[in-house]
Structures are given as C-alpha cells and as structure tokens.
Enzyme design. Sequence first.
Site, PDB file in Angstrom:
ATOM      1  N   GLU A 438       0.823  -1.225   0.000  1.00 28.72           N
ATOM      2  CA  GLU A 438       0.000   0.000   0.000  1.00 28.72           C
ATOM      3  C   GLU A 438       0.848   1.263   0.000  1.00 28.72           C
ATOM      4  O   GLU A 438       0.504   2.253   0.639  1.00 28.72           O
ATOM      5  CB  GLU A 438      -0.950   0.026   1.212  1.00 28.72           C
ATOM      6  CG  GLU A 438      -2.237  -0.690   0.988  1.00 28.72           C
ATOM      7  CD  GLU A 438      -2.792  -0.446  -0.389  1.00 28.72           C
ATOM      8  OE1 GLU A 438      -3.119  -1.450  -1.032  1.00 28.72           O
ATOM      9  OE2 GLU A 438      -2.870   0.709  -0.852  1.00 28.72           O
TER      10      GLU A 438
HETATM   11  C1  LIG Z   1       2.410  -9.815   0.365  1.00 30.02           C
HETATM   12  C2  LIG Z   1       2.224  -8.718  -0.628  1.00 30.02           C
HETATM   13  C3  LIG Z   1       0.928  -8.357  -1.007  1.00 30.02           C
HETATM   14  C4  LIG Z   1       0.746  -7.354  -1.969  1.00 30.02           C
HETATM   15  N1  LIG Z   1      -0.522  -7.070  -2.422  1.00 30.02           N
HETATM   16  C5  LIG Z   1      -0.668  -6.263  -3.506  1.00 30.02           C
HETATM   17  C6  LIG Z   1      -1.938  -6.130  -4.163  1.00 30.02           C
HETATM   18  O1  LIG Z   1      -2.945  -6.693  -3.734  1.00 30.02           O
HETATM   19  N2  LIG Z   1      -2.003  -5.364  -5.280  1.00 30.02           N
HETATM   20  C7  LIG Z   1      -0.923  -4.728  -5.792  1.00 30.02           C
HETATM   21  O2  LIG Z   1      -1.041  -4.059  -6.817  1.00 30.02           O
HETATM   22  N3  LIG Z   1       0.295  -4.821  -5.196  1.00 30.02           N
HETATM   23  C8  LIG Z   1       0.449  -5.578  -4.071  1.00 30.02           C
HETATM   24  N4  LIG Z   1       1.681  -5.717  -3.482  1.00 30.02           N
HETATM   25  C9  LIG Z   1       2.817  -4.970  -4.014  1.00 30.02           C
HETATM   26  C10 LIG Z   1       3.259  -3.853  -3.081  1.00 30.02           C
HETATM   27  O3  LIG Z   1       2.318  -2.824  -3.063  1.00 30.02           O
HETATM   28  C11 LIG Z   1       4.669  -3.407  -3.558  1.00 30.02           C
HETATM   29  O4  LIG Z   1       5.558  -4.440  -3.188  1.00 30.02           O
HETATM   30  C12 LIG Z   1       5.078  -2.085  -2.945  1.00 30.02           C
HETATM   31  O5  LIG Z   1       4.303  -1.040  -3.469  1.00 30.02           O
HETATM   32  C13 LIG Z   1       6.560  -1.757  -3.207  1.00 30.02           C
HETATM   33  O6  LIG Z   1       6.911  -1.938  -4.540  1.00 30.02           O
HETATM   34  P1  LIG Z   1       8.193  -2.829  -4.885  1.00 30.02           P
HETATM   35  O7  LIG Z   1       8.042  -4.120  -4.185  1.00 30.02           O
HETATM   36  O8  LIG Z   1       8.356  -2.854  -6.345  1.00 30.02           O
HETATM   37  O9  LIG Z   1       9.403  -2.071  -4.212  1.00 30.02           O
HETATM   38  P2  LIG Z   1      10.257  -0.893  -4.878  1.00 30.02           P
HETATM   39  O10 LIG Z   1       9.335   0.129  -5.451  1.00 30.02           O
HETATM   40  O11 LIG Z   1      11.293  -1.487  -5.751  1.00 30.02           O
HETATM   41  O12 LIG Z   1      10.939  -0.261  -3.593  1.00 30.02           O
HETATM   42  C14 LIG Z   1      12.143  -0.788  -2.996  1.00 30.02           C
HETATM   43  C15 LIG Z   1      12.631   0.214  -1.945  1.00 30.02           C
HETATM   44  O13 LIG Z   1      12.939   1.469  -2.567  1.00 30.02           O
HETATM   45  C16 LIG Z   1      12.195   2.521  -1.970  1.00 30.02           C
HETATM   46  N5  LIG Z   1      11.797   3.475  -3.006  1.00 30.02           N
HETATM   47  C17 LIG Z   1      11.227   3.213  -4.200  1.00 30.02           C
HETATM   48  N6  LIG Z   1      10.999   4.365  -4.867  1.00 30.02           N
HETATM   49  C18 LIG Z   1      11.428   5.375  -4.080  1.00 30.02           C
HETATM   50  C19 LIG Z   1      11.463   6.799  -4.211  1.00 30.02           C
HETATM   51  N7  LIG Z   1      10.964   7.424  -5.280  1.00 30.02           N
HETATM   52  N8  LIG Z   1      11.988   7.507  -3.201  1.00 30.02           N
HETATM   53  C20 LIG Z   1      12.454   6.900  -2.094  1.00 30.02           C
HETATM   54  N9  LIG Z   1      12.451   5.568  -1.921  1.00 30.02           N
HETATM   55  C21 LIG Z   1      11.934   4.809  -2.899  1.00 30.02           C
HETATM   56  C22 LIG Z   1      10.997   1.863  -1.310  1.00 30.02           C
HETATM   57  O14 LIG Z   1      10.502   2.629  -0.226  1.00 30.02           O
HETATM   58  C23 LIG Z   1      11.586   0.533  -0.865  1.00 30.02           C
HETATM   59  O15 LIG Z   1      12.216   0.659   0.366  1.00 30.02           O
HETATM   60  C24 LIG Z   1       1.884  -6.676  -2.495  1.00 30.02           C
HETATM   61  C25 LIG Z   1       3.168  -7.036  -2.078  1.00 30.02           C
HETATM   62  C26 LIG Z   1       3.344  -8.050  -1.174  1.00 30.02           C
HETATM   63  C27 LIG Z   1       4.749  -8.448  -0.799  1.00 30.02           C
END
Ligand SMILES: Cc1cc2nc3c(=O)[nH]c(=O)nc-3n(C[C@H](O)[C@H](O)[C@H](O)COP(=O)(O)OP(=O)(O)OC[C@H]3O[C@@H](n4cnc5c(N)ncnc54)[C@H](O)[C@@H]3O)c2cc1C
Length: 591
Positions: A438
């Site tokens: 989220e």
């Molecule tokens: C169990 C689980 C359930 C989920 N359920 C859903 C769902 O129902 N629907 C859905 O669509 N998604 C879902 N997700 C996805 C979830 O919302 C994403 O994992 C989350 O938004 C982070 O994206 P990412 O994993 O690609 O991390 P990334 O975006 O790659 O982030 C990695 C790190 O970099 C940091 N970061 C990234 N961009 C920036 C920035 N601009 N400035 C500073 N820091 C930054 C982040 O804070 C984080 O610490 C789920 C994930 C999990 C693990």
Amino acid sequence: MTYRAPVADILYSLKHVAGFATAVDEGGFGDLDLDTVEAVIGEAGKFATEALAPLDPVGDREGAHCANGVVTTPTGFRDAYRRWSEAGWAGVTAKPEYGGMGLPHAVAAACNEMWSGASMGFALCPLLGEGAIGALEIYGSDALRATYLGRLVSGEWTGTMNLTEPQAGSDLSAVKTRAERAPDGTYRLTGQKIFITYGEHDMADNIVHLVLARLPDAPPGTRGISLFLAPKFLVEPDGSLGARNDVRCASIEHKLGIHASPTCVMVYGDAGGATAYLVGEENRGLAAMFVMMNAARLGVGLQGVAIGEKAYQKALAYARERRQGRAGAVGGGMSPIVEHPDVRRMLVTMKALVQAARGICHLTAVSIDLATHADSAEARSAAAERAALLTPVAKAFSTDVGDEAASLGLQVHGGMGYIEETGAAQLFRDSRIAAIYEGTNGVQAIDLVQRKLPLAGGATLKREIAAMRSVVAEAAASGAAEFGASAARLGEAVDALEQASAYLGGALGADPASALAGATSYLRLFGLALGGVCLAKAGLAALSQPAERGRIGLARFFAEKLATAAPGLARSIQSGVAPLDGCEAILAESA
Ligand SMILES: Cc1cc2nc3c(=O)[nH]c(=O)nc-3n(C[C@H](O)[C@H](O)[C@H](O)COP(=O)(O)OP(=O)(O)OC[C@H]3O[C@@H](n4cnc5c(N)ncnc54)[C@H](O)[C@@H]3O)c2cc1C
C-alpha cells in the site's frame, strides 16, 4: 492465549479521542445513534474473537496452495468467509441502495482492526472488497454498479487491486499492461500483474479485479493510466455467471508471513485479451484507484494497530505466568516476569504505542466521514484536507508501531518467542509486510512532506498543530498530578514538529534532497506528537471517569518516555542531506 477483540478500547478511542461521539450526537450521521454503533462494534468483536481468531494459527501453518491455477485457502477459511458475509460485514460502509449498512468509516475502522487482529491473513480479502466497493460507488458507470456492486456488498463476490508489475512497484508510471478498445465498447487486457492479494481463491463464486492498464495511445507516465474492471467469470445480462474470462493465476508467492493470504501472479490475455470495462475516464485511472488506495492505506494502518494489540495481549498473558528472578525484596520464590521494571517497560511501551496509533487512525477515519457529512462546505473541505494530511501518518506510523510491538512482544517471551508454538513469532512475521505494501512507509513519508505539508498553503498543518496545542494547554490546566510532566514534554514535541515543518517547508523549494532525507524522521516525529496528544485527550476524558484513570498514566508514560524523542528527530531533520552526502564513499565501495 487467543486474541480478544478490544471493543472497550476501540469505543473509548472513537468517542473521546476522535470526536466521533460528538459528531453522532450532533446529528452528523442522520438518525444514527451511539447505541447502534456500540451494538455493531460489539457484534463484530464477538465474531472476530469467536469465529476468526481460532483460524489464525491454522492459516499460518497450512497457508494457501496453488495447483494448476486453482488456489485453495486453509481449512476453515471458506466457511468463515461465508458466515462473515452472510452476517453482512462486507457492506459496513456501502450505501443501503446496494444492500450495505451505510455506516460511517469510523465504524468500518473499528471492524477492520478487529478482523485483522483476529486473522490478518483472512482480513486482507474483505479489505480489498471494501476498496473495490468504494471505487465503484464513485467511479463506476450505472451499468457496472448495477452488475457488480450488490454482489460485492453482499460478499458473494470479492475484489482485488491490480497495480504492481515486475518493473512497476512504487513507481506506477512504469505500468505496461495493455488495454485495447474493442468494437463493442469493452476493452481487452494483456499483461502480467504480480503480488496480487487474493487474486485467486476458493472463498467466493466470482472475483472482481480492478486493474491499472495503458491504452495504445495513452500519454506516457501516470497521466496515461486507466482503470478497468475485469471479472474472473463474465456476467450474463440476467446476472448469472457466464464464461471464464481470459485471466488466470500463474502461481502464488512463498512468503515470510500472512501465509493464509494468497499473493498471486496474475496473467491477463493468454487467449487474446481479458474482457474488461472502463472505470471512470480513460487515462484518469490513478485518481479512481486512489479512492481504493486511500481506504486501503487506513486499513493497513489499522493492521499495524491490530497486530500490535494482539502482540500486547499475548505478551501480557505470558509475562503474568512466566517466573524468573526476584523482583522485590530478597526471599520468597521467583517472581512473574511482569514484575520486573524492564518487562513492564516493554509491555507499557507496546500498549502506549498501539493506543496512540489507534487514535491517529480513528482521527483519520472520522475526518474521512466529516469530509462528506459535516454541515458546512467549509467544514467538509477542512475535514477532507485533514484526512489527506493524516492518511500517510496513519498508514506508516501505525505499521511501524505494529512491527515494534510485535518485536517487543517476542522479546517479552524470551527464547520461547523465537519458537513458533507461542505464536509471538507469527505476529512478528505477519506484521512486517504492512510497512511495505500500500505504498512503502518511505513513500508515505515523501507524500507527507512533498504533498501534504504544503496543502492549502500550509493551513491544514497549521490547524493540526493548533489543535495539538489546545490539548496540551488543557492537560497543563487540568492540574492533575497523575499527568506528571506530560504537558511540558508534549509541548516540546509539538514545538519540535513545528520547527521541523518550517525547516522542511523551506527545504522543499531550495534543497529538495534535504527535505527527502528527513521525510521518514518527520513522519515519526508527527506520529509521536499527534499520538501523544491522542493519549492526553484520552487521559483528560478519564479525569471524570474513575474506572478509566489508568489512561492518564498511559498518557504520561507516552509523553515522558516516548515523545521525548521528538526534539532529537527535529535536530536530525534539520541537519539535512549533508550527513548522508558525507557517506558517498561508503555506498560507492565495492562489495
Ligand atoms: C504480500 C504482498 C501483497 C501485496 N498485495 C498487492 C496487491 O494486492 N495489489 C498490488 O497491486 N500490489 C500488491 N503488493 C505490491 C506492493 O504494493 C509493492 O511491493 C510495494 O508497493 C513496493 O513496490 P516494490 O516491491 O516494487 O518495491 P520498490 O518500489 O522497488 O521499492 C524498494 C525500496 O525502494 C524505496 N523506493 C522506491 N521508490 C522510491 C522513491 N521514489 N523515493 C524513495 N524511496 C523509494 C521503497 O521505499 C523501498 O524501500 C503486495 C506485495 C506483497 C509483498
């Protein structure tokens, strides 16, 4: 021990911290009265405690399974979901015209905390359904509302939120799923979504996917994203289920926690394109999805509160039974560990953080309600701005608190906490995701600093700080000895928030890297100041209620032991990005 829904604490917080009782008494919600609210929350507490909580360890042990695209939930989940939806819980806030209860978000917040406290793995499914209902109520066409809302509100069908793709996590501008216009006015989706919670399962007859995708002629970035509804089974004109749509679950993830909740890889368009319907306008999908995301952000914040509460209950029960060392005078047997000051510190820290986070979430929920129910346009717009300001704090502070409480709860158990059978380890594992999905807590902090701090030219924040100061003044004027130095320490926390806000306000234009480097500390500082104020409000209301006087002690503990971190956080924020820049050489080192 299993979880007991904290109905009394929730009602107290809604009434005395979040101002919900006043809003109801003043007729803000038509003829809704507090007796009805208490009855609904009491019933939800009973269902959570008796029907859902016993499923939680089963869900953790068994987990969800996927074979050939069919996902099976753990033993008992299907039946519990049927009973839960038959009792009407899927439609707490939904409009009565679609079969909902039409109750305020504050009541849903109470219920959502208890569903999550009972079983976070179960509660995720309803949380997504609630978001889908909210998005369709506002943005769905008449035809979509007529076909889907009633079945979502009854809980017969469930909802999902499909944003994430392998290359598009925090940055949704990278979404690649394609939507092609079909001659009949529908669309065809092709692409892959990952991490989709309850994307496939066996608890309901149909699954309503809300999917972000891009049209062929869409502008780049987030301005070119549209929102679509794609059901698992297409729906015939008479409302019966038709053919299977071209969407399937390819696999589910093996995760650290929330094992009961299937986290799915969803594939759209293997056979030419999944049939989908536009929600809202083309290329304006993110605005519609934000309705769902904001509801889900508060819901996820409440997961933090819920897990923290459950960890506290478990740790307190253990600390009363486990005997080690002697806490008092020499002689006698070993003492229950709850008598040791360091164990008491852990337990009271858990309780204080949880109550503070609950207060912030409830303030947010009531602001969401007042944004549509307040009696003047001015009050409605102030409430909407307050909800916008508080949502990232409610999400990120509360989920950090959930992690901290789960970790402290495990620590109170000593070595047994590390052993799965006590259940403390499950809470530690389950809670960890809430700070990530989220919108990660880092992204929430950036939202707070970049978009919420400047809201209405800074007037929204100013009003919040003024409201905090008036509670501090009330605590100072109360003269109650039990408050100790609460007013002084809270006053310093609010001063620190004001100073840090002024610094960040200046840095946003001139030195954005410094503003971003301080964002997470600022969100924590905000949570500590506002959380302390929430507990002080609870304590002030307890002055006239002898049975509640323990709340004054909790307010004092928070102010004198936890909120004292605020001035240090302000100093850290004001040091800007320079200390980080000084570490460039460290990050450049090869592994
Ligand atoms: C169990 C689980 C359930 C989920 N359920 C859903 C769902 O129902 N629907 C859905 O669509 N998604 C879902 N997700 C996805 C979830 O919302 C994403 O994992 C989350 O938004 C982070 O994206 P990412 O994993 O690609 O991390 P990334 O975006 O790659 O982030 C990695 C790190 O970099 C940091 N970061 C990234 N961009 C920036 C920035 N601009 N400035 C500073 N820091 C930054 C982040 O804070 C984080 O610490 C789920 C994930 C999990 C693990």
